[in-house]
Design an enzyme around this catalytic site. Structure first.
Site, PDB file in Angstrom:
ATOM      1  N   HIS A 350       0.727  -1.207  -0.013  1.00 56.41           N
ATOM      2  CA  HIS A 350       0.142  -0.114  -0.015  1.00 56.41           C
ATOM      3  C   HIS A 350       0.906   1.211   0.064  1.00 56.41           C
ATOM      4  O   HIS A 350       1.612   1.404   0.820  1.00 56.41           O
ATOM      5  CB  HIS A 350      -0.979   0.074   1.019  1.00 56.41           C
ATOM      6  N   ALA A 351       0.413   2.228  -0.834  1.00 52.66           N
ATOM      7  CA  ALA A 351       1.586   3.277  -1.134  1.00 52.66           C
ATOM      8  C   ALA A 351       1.421   4.288  -0.191  1.00 52.66           C
ATOM      9  O   ALA A 351       0.322   4.392   0.766  1.00 52.66           O
ATOM     10  CB  ALA A 351       1.058   4.114  -2.265  1.00 52.66           C
ATOM     11  N   HIS A 380       0.260  12.151  -5.531  1.00 46.99           N
ATOM     12  CA  HIS A 380      -0.397  11.927  -4.201  1.00 46.99           C
ATOM     13  C   HIS A 380       0.656  11.917  -2.838  1.00 46.99           C
ATOM     14  O   HIS A 380       0.808  12.572  -2.185  1.00 46.99           O
ATOM     15  CB  HIS A 380      -1.236  10.863  -4.143  1.00 46.99           C
ATOM     16  N   GLU A 381       1.640  10.800  -3.171  1.00 47.01           N
ATOM     17  CA  GLU A 381       2.509  10.555  -2.156  1.00 47.01           C
ATOM     18  C   GLU A 381       3.501  11.603  -2.086  1.00 47.01           C
ATOM     19  O   GLU A 381       4.063  12.247  -1.144  1.00 47.01           O
ATOM     20  CB  GLU A 381       3.294   9.136  -2.634  1.00 47.01           C
ATOM     21  N   GLU A 408      -3.667  14.657   2.828  1.00 46.47           N
ATOM     22  CA  GLU A 408      -4.078  13.899   1.729  1.00 46.47           C
ATOM     23  C   GLU A 408      -4.346  14.524   0.433  1.00 46.47           C
ATOM     24  O   GLU A 408      -4.495  14.037  -0.650  1.00 46.47           O
ATOM     25  CB  GLU A 408      -5.164  13.114   2.124  1.00 46.47           C
ATOM     26  N   HIS A 508      -6.834   0.568   5.296  1.00 46.50           N
ATOM     27  CA  HIS A 508      -6.743   1.165   6.628  1.00 46.50           C
ATOM     28  C   HIS A 508      -7.369   0.798   7.728  1.00 46.50           C
ATOM     29  O   HIS A 508      -7.358   1.246   8.832  1.00 46.50           O
ATOM     30  CB  HIS A 508      -7.312   2.528   6.105  1.00 46.50           C
ATOM     31  N   TYR A 518      -9.605  11.119   3.902  1.00 50.01           N
ATOM     32  CA  TYR A 518      -9.599  11.048   2.372  1.00 50.01           C
ATOM     33  C   TYR A 518     -11.015  11.817   1.814  1.00 50.01           C
ATOM     34  O   TYR A 518     -11.031  12.344   0.846  1.00 50.01           O
ATOM     35  CB  TYR A 518      -9.517   9.632   1.896  1.00 50.01           C
TER      36      TYR A 518
HETATM   37  O1  X8Z Z   1      -4.191   5.356   1.214  1.00 49.42           O
HETATM   38  C1  X8Z Z   1      -4.234   6.077   0.198  1.00 49.42           C
HETATM   39  C2  X8Z Z   1      -2.997   6.735  -0.165  1.00 49.42           C
HETATM   40  C3  X8Z Z   1      -1.980   6.708   0.707  1.00 49.42           C
HETATM   41  S1  X8Z Z   1      -2.244   7.925   1.978  1.00 49.42           S
HETATM   42  C4  X8Z Z   1      -2.447   5.789  -1.393  1.00 49.42           C
HETATM   43  N1  X8Z Z   1      -5.183   6.780  -0.248  1.00 49.42           N
HETATM   44  C5  X8Z Z   1      -6.731   6.182   0.130  1.00 49.42           C
HETATM   45  C6  X8Z Z   1      -6.791   4.612  -0.508  1.00 49.42           C
HETATM   46  O2  X8Z Z   1      -5.940   4.029  -1.001  1.00 49.42           O
HETATM   47  O3  X8Z Z   1      -7.792   3.996   0.154  1.00 49.42           O
HETATM   48  C7  X8Z Z   1      -5.551   7.516  -1.329  1.00 49.42           C
HETATM   49  C8  X8Z Z   1      -6.940   7.540  -1.841  1.00 49.42           C
HETATM   50  C9  X8Z Z   1      -7.726   6.993  -0.594  1.00 49.42           C
HETATM   51 ZN    ZN Z   2      -1.878   9.713   1.541  1.00 48.73          ZN
END
Ligand code: X8Z
Ligand code: ZN
Length: 609
Positions: A350-351, A380-381, A408, A508, A518
């Site tokens: 997960h990024a 985003h990152e 975010e 998450h 988000y």
């Molecule tokens: O978790 C993230 C990022 C890292 S903060 C990749 N995002 C959420 C997800 O993947 O569920 C970005 C958009 C929503």
């Molecule tokens: Zn993020």
């Protein structure tokens, strides 16, 4: 000032004491007096606490980095023990802080005491065994998610593998197999998750919150109940747009898959939307694209055609920030980041973006694929990294975003400037599509950004219900699907087994990252984009505006980023946008032409679910 200083209080006690001395009752009173802390002591305490947490946080971060880049039972144990130490330290500091309660502190000092209480996403109670257990459960849940495998096509597929199927396969049975398979990895999490919730709630109560959910809602410089209301209000602003998109997408999916798979009414089966969690629908663009209008831009094909790899994607992101006037990324970024999935070890794919020393040691960690989704994620990152570096000189308590939604939103705001004109400027495409393609461009964006909104909102609605015990382990899963249906209008692809724990199949939840950020970011990024385009003097439609190369916008953005969390977030918002309120009207304005088009398409359809 109406502040009653400590000095005044002590003086008044001294007077009464001299009177009491006559009655021989003064000694006890004096003892109380001498332990009463002063504002200066409280200030010294909180500054020192900040330094201790800063140092302990750097150490924990190093272990978390190693663990996320090399998951083994040993690194899980190491990260759990560093986390336990950090929890013990922060609980001890929070307890020591209690003796300063009731002091009339200057607002900025009082705010640091509030931030201290939020040092952990999940607080531990004042109990060594429970603290240790909390740390172990957290590490285990993370590892279970990150190393999850699905048996499919005669092999063990990781999340990346099953996600590819969900993204591009069009055979419903295969989509369901991949979708259901990934949800098997989270079943074993449920008991640990429930135990973790109970321990963390105890910790939150010791800090004075009703539960962890209330603690999370308290992180926004406003009353926690008002925060929940303002999130609902934002949703109310954008919901008509989501409903119109849902109606069109359901109808097109029904045309494609037939009534047997998806009907013209009711919720949409979640496995058909091109994403493992149905949180972004871009991958089904070919099925729902506007007929009769020019095509948008296929960024995935353009990247592949131009031989982009992960490094080139990140360099392109860096160039964008450089064009706004930000300094280039340090050499250490390139040496220490993880850009592609290693073949020989388990990592958390997960990024994420990190700052290992809270100064310049910024890095990303991504299992990058060459496609549009990851091209956006790179921006985003990087947004996180540039934010981290901008606020590095702030006080220890303020080395973070104005609120988590700001953090975010920064990279996403920049990615909204990835327009056809910009792509032509950097040589990724040869021709900019004509204005006839606007609906197609907006549809591509909406499938990502608008589709996300109710998901962004419901994840923590669910967790708030979990923390408040409105949901119990028996109802975790049904409660999850009730919210999925209510907000997103989607339903599970099959009947869920009694022991399913589907929330755990989303990073998450086992990763314990709050999610409301988000949702807020998906509103804020459009506000930021609108403000940036205004600053740039742009007069055309918002979806054609790119602030690439605009150093004035960059300077103004940097001014907000540098503030970190030093001021309540409305001050930061005002610094960049001139307004102090989060507001969904920029989302509505951005997608206005698409909304008109969708309403026309939907006029003979029955919408809703
Ligand atoms: O978790 C993230 C990022 C890292 S903060 C990749 N995002 C959420 C997800 O993947 O569920 C970005 C958009 C929503
Ligand atoms: Zn993020």
């Amino acid at each position: 000032m109406k502040n009653i200083t400590n000095k005044t209080l002590i003086k008044s006690l001294a007077i009464s004491c001299s009177m009491l001395a006559l009655l021989g009752a003064c000694e006890q009173k004096k003892a109380v007096e001498s332990t009463k802390p002063t504002v200066a002591e409280a200030t010294a305490f909180i500054e020192d606490a900040g330094k201790q947490l800063f140092d302990a946080g750097v150490h924990l971060g190093q272990l978390e980095w190693v663990n996320a880049n090399f998951i083994t039972s040993d690194t899980n144990a190491l990260v759990a023990s560093a986390d336990e130490e950090f929890l013990l330290l922060s609980v001890s500091l929070a307890n020591q802080a209690k003796k300063y309660q009731g002091l009339m502190l200057p607002a900025d000092v009082a705010r640091k005491f509030e931030i201290l209480k939020q040092a952990n996403v999940l607080p531990a109670p004042n109990n060594a065994d429970k603290t240790a257990r909390l740390a172990v459960i957290k590490a285990d849940l993370n590892a279970t998610y990150s190393t999850g495998k699905v048996d499919m096509d005669g092999m063990q597929k990781s999340l990346g593998g099953v996600s590819d199927i969900i993204a591009s396969d069009r055979v419903p049975e295969r989509l369901l197999e991949a979708w259901d398979g990934w949800r098997k990895i989270s079943k074993p999490m449920k008991d640990d998750f429930a135990e973790m919730v109970a321990i963390a709630n105890e910790g939150a109560r010791e800090l004075g919150y009703t539960d962890v959910g209330a603690m999370w809602r308290s992180g926004y410089d406003m009353d926690p109940d008002d925060f929940a209301k303002s999130a609902d209000k934002l949703w109310g602003q954008v919901k008509p747009l989501y409903d119109a998109l849902h109606c069109h997408v359901r109808s097109k999916l029904s045309d494609h898959y037939g009534d047997r798979v998806v009907g013209d009414e009711g919720a949409i089966p979640a496995h058909l939307l091109g994403n493992m969690w149905a949180q972004s629908w871009s991958n089904i663009y070919p099925l729902v694209k506007p007929e009769g209008s020019d095509a948008g831009v296929d960024i995935t094909s353009a990247l592949k055609k131009n031989d982009y790899d992960a490094i080139k994607m990140v360099k392109t992101g860096e160039d964008f920030f450089s064009s706004l006037g930000f300094d280039p990324l340090p050499d250490t970024f390139w040496d220490r980041s993880l850009f592609v999935k290693p073949k020989d070890r388990e990592v958390t794919c997960h990024a994420s973006a990190w700052n290992l020393d809270n100064k310049d040691d910024i890095r990303i960690k991504m299992c990058t694929k060459v496609n549009e989704e990851d091209f956006i994620t790179v921006h985003h990152e990087l947004g996180h990294n540039y934010y981290q570096r901008a606020y590095k000189n702030q006080n220890a308590f303020h080395i973070t975003g104005a609120h988590d939604g700001f953090h975010e939103a920064i990279g996403d705001m920049v990615a909204l400037s990835i327009t056809p004109d910009y792509l032509k400027t950097i040589g990724l495409i040869d021709e900019v599509p004509s204005a006839d393609a606007d609906i197609a461009l907006l549809m591509q964006r909406a499938l990502d950004k608008v589709a996300f909104l109710p998901f962004g909102l419901m994840v923590d609605k669910w967790r708030w219900q979990v923390f408040s015990s409105e949901l119990t382990p028996d109802t975790y899963n049904s409660g999850w699907w009730a919210l999925r249906e209510e907000y997103q209008g989607i339903k599970p692809g099959n009947e869920r087994p009694a022991d399913a724990f589907d929330p755990g199949a989303k990073y998450h939840i086992p990763g314990n990252t709050p999610y409301m950020r988000y949702f807020l970011a998906h509103v804020l990024q459009f506000q930021f984009h609108q403000a940036a385009c205004q600053q740039a003097g742009w007069e055309g439609p918002l979806h054609r505006c790119s602030v690439y190369g605009n150093k004035d916008v960059g300077a103004r953005l940097n001014a907000m980023l540098e503030m970190g969390a030093s001021k309540p977030w409305p001050d930061a918002l005002e610094a960049f946008t001139g307004t102090r309120d989060m507001d969904g009207s920029a989302v509505v304005a951005y997608f206005e032409p698409l909304k008109v088009w969708l309403d026309e398409q939907n006029k003979d359809r029955s919408c809703g679910w």
